[in-house]
Design an enzyme around this catalytic site. Structure first.
Site, PDB file in Angstrom:
ATOM      1  N   GLY A 140       0.878  -1.159  -0.007  1.00 19.61           N
ATOM      2  CA  GLY A 140      -0.026  -0.072  -0.140  1.00 19.61           C
ATOM      3  C   GLY A 140       0.763   1.361   0.023  1.00 19.61           C
ATOM      4  N   ASP A 158     -13.640   6.388   6.579  1.00 17.70           N
ATOM      5  CA  ASP A 158     -13.022   5.973   5.359  1.00 17.70           C
ATOM      6  C   ASP A 158     -13.696   4.663   4.707  1.00 17.70           C
ATOM      7  OD1 ASP A 158     -11.221   6.120   3.164  1.00 17.70           O
ATOM      8  OD2 ASP A 158      -9.750   5.100   4.012  1.00 17.70           O
TER       9      ASP A 158
END
Length: 715
Positions: free
Chosen positions: A436, A550
């Site tokens: 990521g 999120d």
């Protein structure tokens, strides 16, 4: 012929928007903060914790901004530490502190102090008239390299206008909501070093715009110089404190075993740490609400005075010689030095951030024993970066927190196990790693202990800059506290060489819902099942006044037991005392209208995001998936609507349409709560867990075939 040659040699006007407007499927590198198993997170936009947009984490690189000529005036990052120095912690049921914990606290304190100095010196590297912006800088303190004044779309460059035209957004809608468009651009273009500001309507000519722009740049430069001067004064004063002052004994119980224990003091009291940097610590026996933060007590003659910081339900009995003064949302109470008050640095469009200095939203503020010197905040401050309201807090439990960075050492000792080489605790699994933007996640197995031979997810997080340290510790603390069947289970965290945090969580072998959507088509009853499970997790979070902020398909995971769980709490915020926050954070396609409009938001943002996730599951992609600018602008102006006349939605049930409609209300006060949504008719159509278990083999087979296909394509 000469004209043709000159035309061919003419440089094409650069278009920076193409760097951040592509969908995540086309440009994975644009994500600011990766979830556990996927990219695509953003944080920021003109505000927020890490306010700023698509910032990929490139190692060891720096960005160069020329401050001379062509609007490249200003630039640079400004490091602005918090000044609140009173924090509270809950201790273990034991009344003694182990020697190893004490030594760790001392070591962490010294290391963090030196680390802050290192970050402070490395963040501003100025050579001549150029600033070099290190990628590890705290983007909360972003000062742009270029400010562009915009009143209408005609003020954009030719390439930018062309890009807007390609989005097929009505011109009237763009000009009528230019402020929303600029919010979107500031969120997405932060990494480009550009700040768009709306020109006042009375400035109509180029000269007026140029003068206005120069005034804004001068304000930014003056602000930067003032903050640097305040920093130097603050550091000089701290240096004096290190050599003078009476230290009190510290009695704090530290939990380093990594188990999910919610530590509480025997008598229900919380210890208040004052000036943890200088080891000048005062405690009292009154019950303290840690969210009631007090200003920094930088006084060389403290002499062990007891400073009681209480909430509305606590009695404040002070018999000291100092005057009592109350901090408010517009006033910072200072001591005999010029401090760097959080609101001095961070004043912006709202006074919400000042609640950190007044003890939340209780209206009375925090009561301190300080000198009577006060500094009033400007009612019309210049353009300044805006942070998330909890930027100087590390979560302990709802309503309680550590003050950051003053009490970072205590939080680190409580949350993280110090391990010189944690790799010896694990062996790598078959799915070696998933990268990521802000970390790499491994499937690993413990080699001994309680979880021997159990496969777990190991997330490696960079822990160098001040912002990353705060975010990492806050995420760990929140996930450690949360215990729910639909939230991924936290196991432990390790610190490696003062540079990395290794966070260990339960491993979800089914992957993310986003992966499933890309390889598999869900029918409505399975969408309803997944939605119901996520609503249970949101109901639990709402009961704690925690907003996830999120929520998206790549932050929802499923395993082979048909368990659906929520992950990645990096942007989560405790709203127990704050109630609301103004901060554009999260992922562009899932962001709520109130965030895009730069308005105060609360728990309802997760309901909007859930509606987008549901639409994505039934349709296979998010609305306006090709352009982040278009998706965010339309969500912030006209909302997201679905029609039965569309080809992709003509077969949707009335229950699904109604569920999407109530979730995607523009007015957040009209959105239902998770508890109310669990009673919605669409949820009643959900498949059973047994039916979902029967579906999983097909889902996993589709995922495996897709992975093999991608592997062949990459060869």
């Amino acid at each position: 012929m000469q004209k043709i040659v000159s035309f061919l040699k003419k440089k094409k006007e650069p278009n920076s928007w193409s760097n951040f407007d592509r969908s995540d499927d086309k440009s994975k590198s644009l994500s600011k903060k990766g979830s556990l198993y996927a990219n695509g997170n953003y944080d920021g936009g003109g505000s927020g914790s890490g306010s700023g947009g698509s910032s990929s984490n490139s190692s060891g690189s720096s960005r160069k901004i020329n401050t001379g000529g062509n609007n490249r005036n200003g630039g640079g990052m400004v490091h602005s530490p918090s000044n609140s120095s009173i924090s509270s912690t809950s201790s273990n049921n034991s009344n003694s502190t182990t020697a190893s914990s004490s030594s760790k606290l001392k070591g962490n304190k010294n290391r963090n102090s030196s680390g802050k100095q290192k970050n402070s010196s490395s963040q501003h590297q100025q050579y001549g008239n150029t600033y070099y912006l290190d990628d590890e800088c705290d983007s909360d303190d972003f000062i742009p390299g270029e400010v562009r004044s915009i009143s209408k779309t005609i003020d954009f460059s030719k390439s930018e206008r062309k890009w807007l035209t390609s989005l097929n957004i009505p011109q009237e809608l763009l000009d009528g909501n230019i402020n929303v468009l600029l919010n979107v651009l500031n969120f997405l273009s932060k990494k480009e070093g550009i700040l768009y500001i709306q020109t006042p309507t009375n400035i109509i000519n180029n000269t007026g715009k140029k003068n206005f722009q120069q005034q804004q740049l001068q304000q930014l430069q003056q602000q930067q110089q003032q903050q640097q001067l305040q920093q130097q004064q603050h550091q000089q004063h701290n240096h004096q404190i290190y050599g003078n002052g009476n230290n009190n004994n510290l009695n704090v119980n530290v939990n380093v075993n990594g188990n999910n224990n919610n530590s509480n003091n025997n008598n229900g009291n919380y210890t208040s740490y004052v000036n943890s940097r200088s080891n000048s610590i005062a405690s009292n026996n009154s019950s303290i609400t840690p969210s009631t933060s007090c200003s920094n007590l930088n006084n060389d003659n403290n002499n062990n005075n007891n400073n009681n910081c209480t909430d509305n339900n606590s009695n404040n009995n002070n018999n000291n010689n100092n005057n009592n003064s109350t901090t408010t949302t517009t006033t910072i109470t200072n001591t005999n030095v010029n401090m760097i008050g959080a609101s001095n640095i961070n004043s912006s469009k709202s006074n919400l951030n000042s609640l950190l200095l007044s003890g939340g939203s209780n209206g009375n503020g925090g009561v301190d024993n300080l000198s009577s010197t006060t500094t009033s905040l400007s009612q019309n401050p210049p353009i300044q970066p805006m942070r998330r309201s909890d930027y100087n807090r590390i979560f302990i439990e709802p309503g309680k927190f550590y003050i950051f960075p003053e009490s970072e050492s205590f939080a680190l000792a409580r949350l993280v196990v110090e391990e010189e080489d944690p790799s010896k605790l694990f062996r790598i699994g078959e799915n070696a790693e998933v990268k990521g933007a802000f970390g790499t996640v491994y499937q690993v197995f413990y080699v001994n202990g309680q979880y021997n031979n159990v496969d777990v997810a190991l997330k490696k997080m960079d822990h160098k800059s001040e912002k990353k340290r705060r975010n990492n510790l806050n995420e760990i603390s929140i996930l450690r506290y949360l215990k729910h069947p639909n939230i991924v289970t936290y196991i432990n965290s390790y610190e490696k060489n003062d540079e990395e945090i290794w966070m260990v969580m339960e491993y979800m072998d089914g992957g993310t819902i986003r992966d499933a959507i890309s390889n598999f088509t869900f029918t409505e009853k399975y969408v309803a099942y997944i939605t119901k499970e996520i609503l249970h997790s949101l109901e639990y979070l709402a009961s704690l006044n925690i907003a996830h902020r999120d929520l998206k398909s790549s932050n929802i995971m499923i395993n082979s037991k048909a368990e659906v769980k929520l992950i990645d709490f990096g942007f989560s915020i405790d709203l127990t005392h704050l109630k609301q926050d103004i901060n554009m954070c999260g992922s562009p396609f899932y962001m709520s209208p109130e965030q895009i409009q730069d308005k105060a938001h609360g728990l309802a943002v997760d309901i909007w995001s859930l509606g987008i996730v549901v639409a994505e599951m039934v349709r296979g992609r998010v609305p306006h998936h090709k352009s982040k600018i278009k998706a965010m602008f339309l969500a912030g102006t006209v909302g997201v609507k679905f029609s039965k006349e569309k080809k992709y939605s003509c077969h949707w049930s009335p229950e699904l349409f109604d569920f999407l409609n109530v979730c995607l209300q523009m007015d957040p006060t009209k959105r239902p709560t998770p508890t109310q949504l669990l009673q919605h008719p669409f949820i009643a159509t959900a498949a059973t867990k047994a039916e979902t278990l029967d579906l999983l083999p097909l889902l996993f087979m589709s995922k495996t075939l897709s992975k093999l296909s991608r592997g062949r394509d990459n060869q």
